[in-house]
Motif scaffolding. Structure first.
Motif, PDB file in Angstrom:
ATOM      1  N   LEU A 193       0.828  -1.206   0.000  1.00  7.57           N
ATOM      2  CA  LEU A 193       0.000   0.000   0.000  1.00  7.57           C
ATOM      3  C   LEU A 193       0.866   1.262   0.000  1.00  7.57           C
ATOM      4  O   LEU A 193       0.537   2.246  -0.671  1.00  7.57           O
ATOM      5  CB  LEU A 193      -0.920  -0.009   1.221  1.00  7.57           C
ATOM      6  N   ALA A 194       1.981   1.220   0.743  1.00  7.38           N
ATOM      7  CA  ALA A 194       2.851   2.397   0.802  1.00  7.38           C
ATOM      8  C   ALA A 194       3.469   2.679  -0.560  1.00  7.38           C
ATOM      9  O   ALA A 194       3.554   3.838  -0.991  1.00  7.38           O
ATOM     10  CB  ALA A 194       3.942   2.179   1.856  1.00  7.38           C
ATOM     11  N   GLY A 195       3.921   1.623  -1.264  1.00 11.03           N
ATOM     12  CA  GLY A 195       4.511   1.820  -2.585  1.00 11.03           C
ATOM     13  C   GLY A 195       3.509   2.377  -3.572  1.00 11.03           C
ATOM     14  O   GLY A 195       3.813   3.301  -4.342  1.00 11.03           O
ATOM     15  N   ALA A 196       2.293   1.829  -3.582  1.00  9.74           N
ATOM     16  CA  ALA A 196       1.269   2.317  -4.502  1.00  9.74           C
ATOM     17  C   ALA A 196       0.885   3.757  -4.181  1.00  9.74           C
ATOM     18  O   ALA A 196       0.719   4.590  -5.084  1.00  9.74           O
ATOM     19  CB  ALA A 196       0.047   1.406  -4.436  1.00  9.74           C
ATOM     20  N   ALA A 197       0.736   4.062  -2.880  1.00  7.94           N
ATOM     21  CA  ALA A 197       0.347   5.419  -2.489  1.00  7.94           C
ATOM     22  C   ALA A 197       1.417   6.439  -2.875  1.00  7.94           C
ATOM     23  O   ALA A 197       1.098   7.559  -3.297  1.00  7.94           O
ATOM     24  CB  ALA A 197       0.085   5.472  -0.984  1.00  7.94           C
ATOM     25  N   ALA A 198       2.676   6.065  -2.750  1.00  6.74           N
ATOM     26  CA  ALA A 198       3.754   6.991  -3.095  1.00  6.74           C
ATOM     27  C   ALA A 198       3.692   7.383  -4.562  1.00  6.74           C
ATOM     28  O   ALA A 198       3.852   8.559  -4.927  1.00  6.74           O
ATOM     29  CB  ALA A 198       5.107   6.350  -2.773  1.00  6.74           C
ATOM     30  N   VAL A 199       3.451   6.414  -5.453  1.00  8.62           N
ATOM     31  CA  VAL A 199       3.370   6.725  -6.886  1.00  8.62           C
ATOM     32  C   VAL A 199       2.160   7.609  -7.183  1.00  8.62           C
ATOM     33  O   VAL A 199       2.256   8.597  -7.923  1.00  8.62           O
ATOM     34  CB  VAL A 199       3.302   5.423  -7.709  1.00  8.62           C
ATOM     35  N   VAL A 200       1.013   7.267  -6.614  1.00  2.00           N
ATOM     36  CA  VAL A 200      -0.201   8.049  -6.871  1.00  2.00           C
ATOM     37  C   VAL A 200      -0.037   9.477  -6.373  1.00  2.00           C
ATOM     38  O   VAL A 200      -0.435  10.441  -7.055  1.00  2.00           O
ATOM     39  CB  VAL A 200      -1.419   7.379  -6.211  1.00  2.00           C
TER      40      VAL A 200
END
Length: 364
Positions: A193-200
């Motif tokens: 979730l942290a990786g996806a949120a960082a890109v978004v």
């Protein structure tokens, strides 16, 4: 009854294992988000990052684990006698089928224990294994759940197995691989979730406030700026955005834009070229990198308008709302992909390096 098998305590909750789980989840989340966001915003570098990141991480993970695997391979396995308490075929359609064995293992230098192990057995040999039979087994001293039945033991062990009579031990003495545990799974999900949120979050402006004609960020100084188009060039990529009322399907427009990105450098190679109605994006090949690249001046730009017209009129999309051309040669020869989208769905076609159509995918 309890036994001591010399098995180390579970390692899934150590700080190193949890950190590795968080990092793995972060790489997966970042890669998936980069592919989605890069595809939506036509950001070729971001999309390429989503493809390359898991490959690089997997290679580093493999290399980092080589010392551990070498240590495990250097450990001499223990040999012991075992009694088959039960067995069950659990599937398979070939001549070798997986069989789950319930075994009582009696080492020469330690207490007996129970273990379940799955091993492929040929159908012809399946009749050689029956409950209460004594077999020869081998297993790593620190991981007895990785036990394997020795099909062709040495004459000494074969003679011992033929004459041995072993007593069963209770289920309480059973050993098994340590469970993953909830903490490890939670950390893995948190990293994803942290990786996806960082890109978004980093590309939220491109996602929610997209404008193909917008000026480039003030931190980037355009190499060429006119009232009709904006060109931004760096060592890694280049973009050209046309003004209102213009299109890269207009005669000569695409060639002029490519010329402004290459700045007269005939030898400059690209990894991908993405063309939309008023936006051209190019990802350049790294200098000196041994990767297949695109000759920007050798692409059949004069065929692009005809390819877009064919994709928008012959594949079931009667009212195209948007189109995109992606050109690369990641798998060998040059491939030109044209995608059109409309109320009827999305259709696409593929052409070779000369602009000849080789594949069509109707709207669906």
């Amino acid at each position: 009854m309890t036994i001591s098998t010399g098995v180390p305590a579970p390692t899934h909750h150590t700080p190193l294992a949890l950190a590795r789980g968080f990092l793995t989840g972060g790489v997966v989340g970042t890669s998936l988000a980069a592919l989605v966001v890069g595809g939506i915003t036509a950001n070729a570098p971001l999309f390429t990052t989503g493809l390359v990141l898991p490959v690089v991480y997997g290679l580093l993970y493999f290399l980092a684990g080589r010392p551990r695997r070498a240590r495990e391979a250097a450990v001499v396995p223990r040999t012991a006698l075992a009694t088959i308490e039960g067995l069950k075929a659990i599937g398979g359609e070939s001549s070798d089928i997986p069989v789950r064995f319930d075994l009582t293992v009696v080492p020469d230098d330690g207490p007996a224990f129970r273990v379940e192990a799955t091993q492929d057995i040929n159908l012809v040999d399946l009749g050689d294994y029956r409950p209460r039979d004594v077999v020869v087994v081998q297993y790593p001293a620190d991981r007895p759940w990785r036990l394997r039945i020795v099909r062709r033991p040495t004459p000494e062990w074969e003679e011992r197995a033929a004459s041995a009579r072993l007593d069963a031990v209770p289920e309480a003495a059973k050993v098994a691989a340590p469970p993953e545990g909830c903490a490890f799974g939670f950390i893995l999900l948190l990293g994803l979730l942290a990786g996806a949120a960082a890109v978004v979050l980093l590309f939220r402006s491109d996602l929610f406030d997209r404008d193909d004609t917008a000026e480039p960020p003030s931190a980037i100084k355009p190499s060429v700026s006119t009232t009709s188009s904006t060109t931004v060039v760096s060592s890694a990529s280049g973009t050209v955005a046309l003004g209102p009322g213009q299109s890269f399907l207009d005669k000569g427009e695409l060639e002029r834009a490519v010329g402004s990105l290459t700045r007269g450098e005939d030898s400059r190679q690209a990894l991908t070229v993405v063309v939309q109605e008023r936006l051209l994006s190019v990802v350049f090949a790294p200098t000196g990198a041994q990767v297949p690249g695109l000759d920007l001046k050798g692409l059949p730009y004069d065929r692009f308008p005809a390819l877009v017209t064919e994709a928008g009129t012959t594949l079931g999309v009667r009212s195209p709302r948007s189109w995109q051309i992606v050109t690369d040669r990641l798998a060998g020869p040059v491939v030109i992909r044209v995608v059109v989208t409309g109320p009827e769905g999305t259709a696409s076609l593929e052409a070779d390096g000369q602009g000849k159509v080789v594949r069509r995918l109707p709207a669906r």
